[in-house]
Scaffold this motif. Structure first.
Motif: not given
Lengths: 676, 208
Positions: A551, A559-561, A563, A577-579, A581, B6, B40
């Motif tokens: 996060q 963002v909370t990603a 992987t 990676t998917t997120e 938001r 993105d 990140q």
């Protein structure tokens, strides 16, 4: 600046009314002063509207949140290009964009076609001014003024819907708008030709080029919309038969029909009535699409907020349709064909059937889109008409059209003989049948997919054959190398061979669409270190291993990603990676519901499409949806090839069809001379 | 090449337009691509081990239940693909519940489908139960009866009728044109090499 913007709107409105009056009256009475004034009115309206656009952009970039539109669609932390694109993100701004671009196209038409079509221009100016004035009046009198100010000034704006914060949205709406809007110019020329009774070949030249431009913009806009839906909406597809998607497809279909049938008018002097009807119909369908998007009459994920502007559009649609077809009906005697069809087995006949299918598909899409309203009117029950309905009705028609795409170019103009047909069809039909057999032996049992690929192979066979024969002929005649011969073939007959490139793009699109019949998907809950497995239609086994969740804050979002490591048949491929938001405004306050960013791994065969659905009880244990979509990349490639073919077709040069007709007539005389 | 979906590309305006132009030209993403993991800013769970708590669960949307076998059941999915989610999304229940993760309607409808299936009801009985409760608008395609038949068959019938009419008109035209085409023609004589060359030049110039 907003005062300047409002002033610009009012000036454009008044100038537009004058331009419309001066154009029609000047054209009818042949008064040069009024004709000139109408032309100038288009330029003046264009300038005033673009001042209004500049004023709105200024307010957007200055974060003038006292302006309701700015507060509704932007925030202080919105990235710069989305602040720019907020111009057309909302109803009011998009109306301004519509009117401004139309006035710009109108001005270009005045400048670019000034000499050649002088007699038509007053009417063209009149039509452009009428349509643009309508859009301005919706803004001014339909509670859609983008410069409306609030009674207070919020500290920050709402920001842009997260789904619109995607590069696709920067390009997709303008392209669609350009497509929709530019249809007004061929429509204006068609009306000008009808009103002035100058129904010779000349008007066709202007109409064809502008229609090609509209068609190209609309094609690119539709493809970009599909791409945006695919990468942003997260449902794993690119076309959902949504009413707004359908509304963009309708004028595209009728314009494509026109671009085919116009060839018959140019070469044989036939189908004048039909071609004019197609142009008027295409324009009305573009207004219909705008009505659908803005009225809320049919529910759609894409539509703007429901408002009373729908009534304005409905009234305009009915009034414009009635006026156009009334003028059209009064001119029918002047639109008689110069020649008649000579044989059922001719290119003209195949183009007529091609037109029948294009218009038929357009009708079935329109019918399905409006059927919920019709059902409510007739039986008092609202029904839902979703993809199952559209697929059932349109897939067979689409396949028939694909077949005709291959058949049309193989049949000779006027009359085809049996030996000619045998010579033309032998190779492509063999390729198509062989492909079907290979697929059947390979185990493909999906009928539609099999037919799409086999017919695609047949059409591809025709295109390759046409290029090969053309290049070989040049090679024989001029001793050119095959590469040079191909290049010159394309360069010297851009319309014909550019058209074949468009056909190639369509074949690729159909085959890519067929790929979706083999889509596989699964949902899984994974803790870090756990894996899910999914079989691809090609027989591979993909392993998705959850690596963990991060996060962090980024620009205008939290963002909370998640992987994942991807493996194929035990071999590591990489990570994805998917997120989730959560967008926030400049003060850190959440602005919209959390949105999802898809993780996509593309290659030419298939896409891995991973979506983070959510997290279990606030832990890293995550729920994922994994999808394998075959051949998706080919949708984008196909779209690019269609656009490339369209560009080649419309590339300037080569003379007008009128000139070409005269020259072709000369060539025919030359041949007759030789016979004698 | 890295392809990002993105919304906020870490580029300046000039680079953005250059990327846009490249994208339009189809240069970007022509090769199999991967998202590289961007460095990140903050690790949410340093040293908390597998399945540790999130730093801020509220950022990740509503909490989810683990997937059950029924969620992946092809029969359940097939039923849900015929049901229209009533949240206003215009999608079917299956697509909505696996797409719009903020929607509370489609998960509730999914639970009802699963509950009815667990009661031993057939697919048709489950669909009927939904129709009984919410009307036929709950179905993704109208049932094939009554006026709805017009929805299914009017386009095909009209196209068929137009096709037949077109064929008849074309046949009449081509018959009318046949006598003219059959009129005796001037016998052809072979063209001289000079004439053929002249014709070639003209045809080449005209690109016909």
């Amino acid at each position: 600046m907003t005062v300047l913007g409002s002033l610009g709107l009012w000036i454009a409105f008044l100038v537009g009314i004058w331009g419309a009056l001066a154009g029609f009256v000047g054209g009818r009475q042949g008064r040069r002063d009024l004709e000139q004034s109408a032309r100038h009115a288009v330029f003046a309206m264009c300038a005033a509207l673009w001042v209004a656009v500049a004023a709105l952009e200024w307010a957007l970039f200055q974060h003038d949140f006292n302006v309701e539109y700015v507060a509704s669609y932007t925030s202080r932390n919105l990235p710069i290009f989305y602040t720019w694109s907020a111009l057309y993100a909302g109803q009011k701004g998009s109306l301004l964009f519509w009117a401004s671009v139309l006035s710009l196209f109108g001005s270009l038409a005045m400048v670019l076609t000034g000499r050649r079509h002088r007699a038509l221009l007053p009417y063209v100016a009149g039509v452009v001014c009428t349509v643009a004035t309508f859009f301005i009046s919706v803004m001014l009198f339909g509670q859609a003024n983008p410069f409306h100010r609030l009674a207070y000034t919020p500290l920050d704006g709402n920001g842009l819907n997260p789904q619109l914060q995607n590069p696709g949205m920067v390009f997709h709406p303008p392209m669609l708008y350009l497509g929709y809007i530019s249809i007004t110019i061929p429509f204006a020329f068609a009306m000008a030709a009808l009103l002035s009774k100058r129904l010779d070949v000349d008007w066709l030249v202007a109409i064809r080029k502008w229609t090609l431009l509209s068609w190209l913009f609309l094609s690119i806009g539709i493809c970009l919309g599909m791409w945006w839906a695919y990468v942003e909406l997260g449902w794993g597809g690119y076309w959902a038969w949504d009413p707004v998607e359908n509304a963009s497809l309708l004028p595209w279909l009728t314009m494509t029909a026109f671009l085919h049938s116009v060839m018959i008018q140019e070469k044989r002097g036939m189908l004048k009535k039909w071609n004019l009807a197609l142009i008027i119909g295409s324009w009305l369908l573009s207004i219909f699409g705008t009505f659908i998007t803005r009225s809320g009459v049919i529910s759609s994920v894409h539509s703007f907020t429901q408002s009373n502007v729908g009534y304005f559009f409905l009234f305009f649609l009915i009034a414009a349709g009635t006026a156009s077809f009334t003028v059209y009906a009064t001119r029918l005697p002047l639109l008689a064909a110069e020649t008649k069809l000579e044989s059922m087995v001719s290119r003209e006949a195949s183009f007529l059937f091609n037109n029948l299918l294009f218009v038929g598909i357009a009708f079935s899409v329109l019918w399905g889109t409006l059927f919920p309203i019709l059902s409510e009117l007739v039986q008092g029950t609202k029904v839902t008409v979703g993809p199952p309905f559209f697929n059932q009705v349109n897939i067979p028609l689409g396949l028939a059209l694909l077949g005709l795409t291959g058949i049309g170019p193989l049949i000779a103009w006027r009359r085809a003989s049996l030996p000619n047909l045998q010579r033309q069809f032998a190779v492509p039909v063999t390729v198509g049948v062989f492909t079907a057999l290979v697929l059947l032996v390979g185990g493909m049992r999906d009928l539609y997919a099999l037919m799409a690929i086999a017919l695609g192979a047949f059409v591809a066979g025709t295109v390759v054959q046409e290029f090969a024969r053309g290049a070989r002929a040049r090679h024989r005649q001029y001793g050119e190398g095959y590469a040079l011969a191909l290049g010159r073939l394309l360069g010297r007959n851009r319309r014909r061979y550019g058209g074949y490139i468009v056909h190639t793009g369509m074949v690729i699109l159909f085959i890519a669409f067929a790929g979706m019949a083999f889509k596989t998907e699964t949902e899984a809950t994974l803790r870090p270190g756990e894996s899910a497995v999914l079989k691809s239609p090609y027989g591979w086994t993909y392993t998705f291993t959850h690596l963990g969740v991060s996060q962090y804050d980024a620009l205008n979002r939290q963002v909370t990603a998640a992987t994942l490591e991807i493996g194929r048949d035990g071999k590591r491929l990489g990570v994805l990676t998917t997120e989730k938001r959560q967008h926030v405004d400049g003060l850190g306050r959440p602005t919209f519901q959390p949105s999802t960013e898809v993780g996509i791994r593309s290659d030419l065969r298939e896409d891995l499409y991973v979506v983070l659905a959510g997290l279990v009880n606030g832990t890293e244990q995550a729920v994922f949806r994994f999808t394998i979509n075959p051949l998706v990349w080919w949708v984008w490639y196909g779209g690019m090839i269609v656009a490339l073919g369209g560009l080649i077709v419309m590339w300037p040069g080569g003379g007008s069809p009128a000139v070409k007709r005269t020259q072709a007539g000369y060539a025919v005389r030359l041949v007759e001379d030789m016979k004698a | 090449m890295t392809r990002r979906h993105d919304g906020t590309l870490p580029v300046n305006r000039r680079e953005f337009f250059a990327l846009g132009a490249l994208g339009l030209l189809g240069v970007s993403g022509n090769v199999p691509s991967w998202r590289r993991i961007a460095p990140q800013g903050q690790d949410s769970l340093p040293g908390t081990g597998p399945s540790g708590k999130l730093w801020d669960p509220s950022r990740a949307g509503r909490p989810f239940e683990p997937v059950r076998a029924a969620d992946n059941d092809a029969a359940i999915q097939a039923i849900e693909k015929q049901l229209h989610c009533t949240c206003g999304c215009n999608l079917d229940v299956y697509t909505c519940r696996t797409t719009d993760f903020t929607c509370g309607t489609s998960p509730a409808m999914h639970r009802r489908v699963v509950a009815l299936a667990e009661q031993g009801k057939s697919a048709q009985q489950i669909l009927d139960a939904f129709v009984q409760q919410s009307g036929v608008a709950i179905l993704m395609a109208p049932p094939r009866r009554g006026f709805n038949l017009a929805g299914y068959f009017v386009p095909s019938l009209l196209i068929l009728a137009a096709g037949i009419a077109l064929t008849m008109v074309l046949r009449r035209w081509s018959r009318a044109a046949a006598p003219a085409a059959a009129a005796p023609r001037v016998p052809l004589v072979p063209a001289s090499p000079d004439e053929l060359e002249r014709l070639r030049r003209e045809l080449d110039r005209l690109s016909v």
